[in-house]
Design a protein around this motif. Structure first.
Motif, short mmCIF file in Angstrom:
data_model
loop_
_atom_site.label_atom_id
_atom_site.label_comp_id
_atom_site.label_asym_id
_atom_site.label_seq_id
_atom_site.Cartn_x
_atom_site.Cartn_y
_atom_site.Cartn_z
N PRO A 47 0.80 -1.24 0.00
CA PRO A 47 0.00 0.00 0.00
C PRO A 47 0.83 1.28 0.00
O PRO A 47 0.30 2.36 -0.27
CB PRO A 47 -0.81 -0.13 1.29
N LEU A 48 2.13 1.17 0.30
CA LEU A 48 2.97 2.37 0.30
C LEU A 48 3.55 2.67 -1.08
O LEU A 48 4.16 3.73 -1.27
CB LEU A 48 4.14 2.19 1.29
N MET A 49 3.36 1.76 -2.03
CA MET A 49 4.00 1.91 -3.34
C MET A 49 3.11 2.68 -4.32
O MET A 49 1.97 2.33 -4.56
CB MET A 49 4.35 0.54 -3.92
N SER A 50 3.70 3.73 -4.89
CA SER A 50 3.04 4.51 -5.95
C SER A 50 3.81 4.29 -7.25
O SER A 50 5.04 4.40 -7.27
CB SER A 50 3.03 5.99 -5.58
N LYS A 245 9.53 6.48 -23.54
CA LYS A 245 8.78 6.91 -22.35
C LYS A 245 8.11 5.71 -21.67
O LYS A 245 7.88 5.70 -20.47
CB LYS A 245 7.74 7.95 -22.72
N PHE A 246 7.83 4.65 -22.45
CA PHE A 246 7.21 3.46 -21.88
C PHE A 246 8.19 2.66 -21.03
O PHE A 246 7.79 1.90 -20.16
CB PHE A 246 6.66 2.58 -23.01
N SER A 247 9.47 2.83 -21.31
CA SER A 247 10.49 2.10 -20.57
C SER A 247 10.88 2.81 -19.27
O SER A 247 11.56 2.23 -18.44
CB SER A 247 11.74 1.91 -21.45
N ARG A 248 10.44 4.07 -19.12
CA ARG A 248 10.78 4.82 -17.90
C ARG A 248 9.72 4.55 -16.84
O ARG A 248 8.72 5.26 -16.73
CB ARG A 248 10.89 6.32 -18.22
N LEU A 249 9.94 3.52 -16.08
CA LEU A 249 9.03 3.11 -15.01
C LEU A 249 9.67 3.42 -13.66
O LEU A 249 10.86 3.19 -13.48
CB LEU A 249 8.75 1.61 -15.11
N SER A 250 8.88 3.94 -12.74
CA SER A 250 9.44 4.28 -11.42
C SER A 250 8.41 4.03 -10.32
O SER A 250 7.20 4.02 -10.56
CB SER A 250 9.90 5.75 -11.40
N VAL A 251 8.92 3.83 -9.12
CA VAL A 251 8.06 3.66 -7.95
C VAL A 251 8.54 4.58 -6.84
O VAL A 251 9.74 4.83 -6.70
CB VAL A 251 8.05 2.19 -7.46
N THR A 252 7.60 5.10 -6.09
CA THR A 252 7.91 5.97 -4.94
C THR A 252 6.98 5.60 -3.78
O THR A 252 6.03 4.83 -3.96
CB THR A 252 7.71 7.46 -5.29
N GLN A 256 0.18 9.80 0.96
CA GLN A 256 -1.13 9.74 1.62
C GLN A 256 -1.32 8.42 2.36
O GLN A 256 -1.79 8.40 3.50
CB GLN A 256 -2.25 9.94 0.59
N SER A 257 -0.94 7.31 1.69
CA SER A 257 -1.07 6.01 2.34
C SER A 257 -0.17 5.92 3.56
O SER A 257 -0.55 5.40 4.62
CB SER A 257 -0.71 4.89 1.35
N SER A 258 1.05 6.45 3.42
CA SER A 258 2.00 6.43 4.53
C SER A 258 1.47 7.24 5.71
O SER A 258 1.55 6.81 6.87
CB SER A 258 3.34 6.99 4.07
N LYS A 259 0.89 8.38 5.39
CA LYS A 259 0.34 9.26 6.45
C LYS A 259 -0.82 8.58 7.17
O LYS A 259 -0.93 8.64 8.40
CB LYS A 259 -0.12 10.57 5.81
N TYR A 260 -1.68 7.91 6.40
CA TYR A 260 -2.83 7.23 7.00
C TYR A 260 -2.40 6.10 7.91
O TYR A 260 -2.90 5.94 9.04
CB TYR A 260 -3.73 6.68 5.88
N ILE A 261 -1.42 5.30 7.45
CA ILE A 261 -0.95 4.16 8.25
C ILE A 261 -0.26 4.64 9.52
O ILE A 261 -0.44 4.08 10.61
CB ILE A 261 -0.01 3.27 7.41
N TYR A 272 5.90 -2.93 10.10
CA TYR A 272 5.29 -3.16 8.79
C TYR A 272 5.66 -2.04 7.82
O TYR A 272 6.04 -2.29 6.66
CB TYR A 272 3.77 -3.24 8.95
N ILE A 273 5.59 -0.79 8.29
CA ILE A 273 5.92 0.36 7.44
C ILE A 273 7.38 0.30 6.99
O ILE A 273 7.70 0.56 5.83
CB ILE A 273 5.65 1.69 8.19
N GLN A 274 8.25 -0.05 7.92
CA GLN A 274 9.67 -0.14 7.59
C GLN A 274 9.93 -1.20 6.51
O GLN A 274 10.69 -0.97 5.57
CB GLN A 274 10.48 -0.47 8.85
N ASN A 275 9.27 -2.35 6.65
CA ASN A 275 9.44 -3.42 5.67
C ASN A 275 8.91 -3.02 4.29
O ASN A 275 9.56 -3.25 3.26
CB ASN A 275 8.74 -4.70 6.14
N GLN A 276 7.73 -2.41 4.28
CA GLN A 276 7.12 -2.01 3.00
C GLN A 276 7.93 -0.89 2.33
O GLN A 276 8.11 -0.89 1.11
CB GLN A 276 5.67 -1.55 3.21
N ALA A 277 8.42 0.04 3.13
CA ALA A 277 9.23 1.14 2.60
C ALA A 277 10.55 0.60 2.02
O ALA A 277 11.02 1.07 0.98
CB ALA A 277 9.51 2.17 3.69
N SER A 278 11.11 -0.42 2.68
CA SER A 278 12.35 -1.03 2.19
C SER A 278 12.12 -1.70 0.84
O SER A 278 12.98 -1.65 -0.05
CB SER A 278 12.87 -2.06 3.19
#
Length: 434
Positions: A47-50, A245-252, A256-261, A272-278
């Motif tokens: 849930p932390l992955m955008s 542009k299709f090959s430029r994929l990124s995750v951050t 909002q999800s981080s703030k809610y959790i 859990y947050i530390q593991n998901q962020a890692s």
């Protein structure tokens, strides 16, 4: 005071390192579409992955995405010529009025890939454009893959394909002597063009290898990735190589999800947050590394094969994966994973990156590096009857019958010339003059 790590912690760290390395290797080897699906699946589990992507994937519930059939998705994505052409157009042209006109031209193509029965005056009137703007859009369309697309006649279709190759005699026959070509008038063409009949026949062979129905060159019934990872544009020394542009994929990390959790913070949630962020961080680093490695390997390949990719040469230059790996101080396995399932958009069409390598070993003869076919040609000529030397056509036949080596007569001629061996007539003349 220093902390002492217990054996269990060390094992967990080693496991995490192994998983991170495994993921990095997987990401490097994946093609663009497969990678997009993989990232989407990861984001549904985290849930932390955008995710930032230019590829639209079907959105469903978590379980349907986990069991997502990537092969069927590929077929659906490329089930017709029109989608394939529009995907290329979106990668090579900015979102302008001219691109919109080109899209309309794509919709007007028939099942062969032609603009048949095309009323240019009516088209200009319908879209309020000048004839010169229409010609610009047709030119853009005709530069897309497959070669010959957007032709308004068979003659133009053949001419477009030859324009991306280096067969000047064949190109001139199609452009200037199409009537004689249709009538197979070899002798007449020989006189008109002041070349031998053998040269005309070779040009006919080249023309016969072209496709009269360019749309059929795209095997949409087969599952294949046709979205390029790299795009090469420009000409001569001004060419550029960029990630599509299709090959430029990124995750951050999704804020909002981080703030809610974090608002419902407990000891378990903190871990859990530390593991998901890692996990997000590890995947992000793997994607960045993939882009850098792909660009590095891609630039090295394009540098070697530039003349071929710009349409100046018919054959690729000798390039083995092991040589490139050594040049870049990478392992051969890394280079192999980098080019696996990757495609390059070039001025002559979309090319499988792996196809730009030569796999045959080169042999050193008299200070020259030659391939297996050249060595066989040299041996055949050395063992021929001097009074009846072998012509290129006979050499081609012997290669196929005696060594199971299938190459064109033109290639035989090219290899013979590279070996500095005269043609059969000259060899016979040299023997009789002694």
């Amino acid at each position: 005071m220093s902390q002492v790590q217990v054996p269990g912690q060390i094992q967990l760290q080693k496991l995490a390192l192994t998983q991170t390395l495994r993921q990095s290797i997987q990401v490097l080897q994946m093609g663009t579409l497969q990678l997009a699906v993989y990232i989407q699946k990861c984001s549904l589990d985290n849930p932390l992955m955008s995710v930032e992507s230019h590829i639209e994937l079907p959105i469903g519930n978590l379980e349907s995405m986990r069991s997502f059939d990537f092969e069927r998705y590929q077929d659906k994505q490329h089930e017709n010529l029109y989608d394939y052409l529009k995907a290329q157009l979106s990668m090579t042209q900015r979102d302008t009025f001219l691109r919109m006109i080109t899209q309309k031209l794509i919709d007007a193509l028939d099942e062969r890939g032609y603009l048949s029965d095309f009323d240019s005056k009516k088209f200009c009137k319908d879209y309020g454009i000048q004839m010169v703007e229409l010609e610009d859009a047709i030119t853009i369309l005709q530069q897309l893959d497959p070669p010959g697309i957007g032709a308004r006649s068979l003659q133009e279709c053949l001419s477009l394909q030859l324009d991306k190759q280096h067969y000047p005699i064949a190109f001139r026959i199609v452009d200037d002597f199409f009537e004689q070509l249709i009538g197979s008038r070899v002798s007449e063409l020989s006189k008109l063009m002041n070349v031998s009949r053998e040269t005309i026949r070779e040009a006919f062979d080249q023309i016969k290898r072209l496709s009269a129905r360019p749309a059929e060159q795209i095997g949409f019934s087969e599952s294949q990735v046709v979205i390029p990872d790299l795009v090469m544009s420009g000409q001569e020394s001004d060419y550029q190589l960029v990630l599509s542009k299709f090959s430029r994929l990124s995750v951050t990390i999704d804020k909002q999800s981080s703030k809610y959790i974090r608002a419902h913070k407990t000891a378990d949630i903190t871990e859990y947050i530390q593991n998901q962020a890692s996990e997000v961080k590890a995947l992000s680093e793997a994607l960045i590394k993939r882009e850098r490695t792909l660009m590095r390997v891609g630039k090295a390949i394009v540098h070697v094969q530039k003349e071929y990719l710009l349409g100046h040469h018919n054959q690729i230059e000798p390039l083995q994966m092991s040589d490139l790996a050594e040049r870049l101080s990478l392992s051969q396995a890394t280079v192999s994973r980098t080019v696996h399932d990757k495609y390059l958009q070039t001025p002559i069409g979309v090319i499988v990156l792996r196809d730009l390598f030569t796999v045959r070993a080169k042999i050193l003869v008299s200070g020259k590096r030659i391939n297996k076919e050249m060595l066989l040609i040299k041996k055949l000529i050395e063992s021929e009857n001097p009074s009846r030397p072998l012509g290129d056509a006979k050499l081609q036949t012997k290669l196929e019958l005696e060594f199971d080596v299938s190459i064109s007569r033109r290639t035989v001629s090219k290899y013979r010339e590279l070996l500095n061996i005269p043609d059969s007539r000259t060899r016979k003349r040299m023997i009789t003059s002694k």
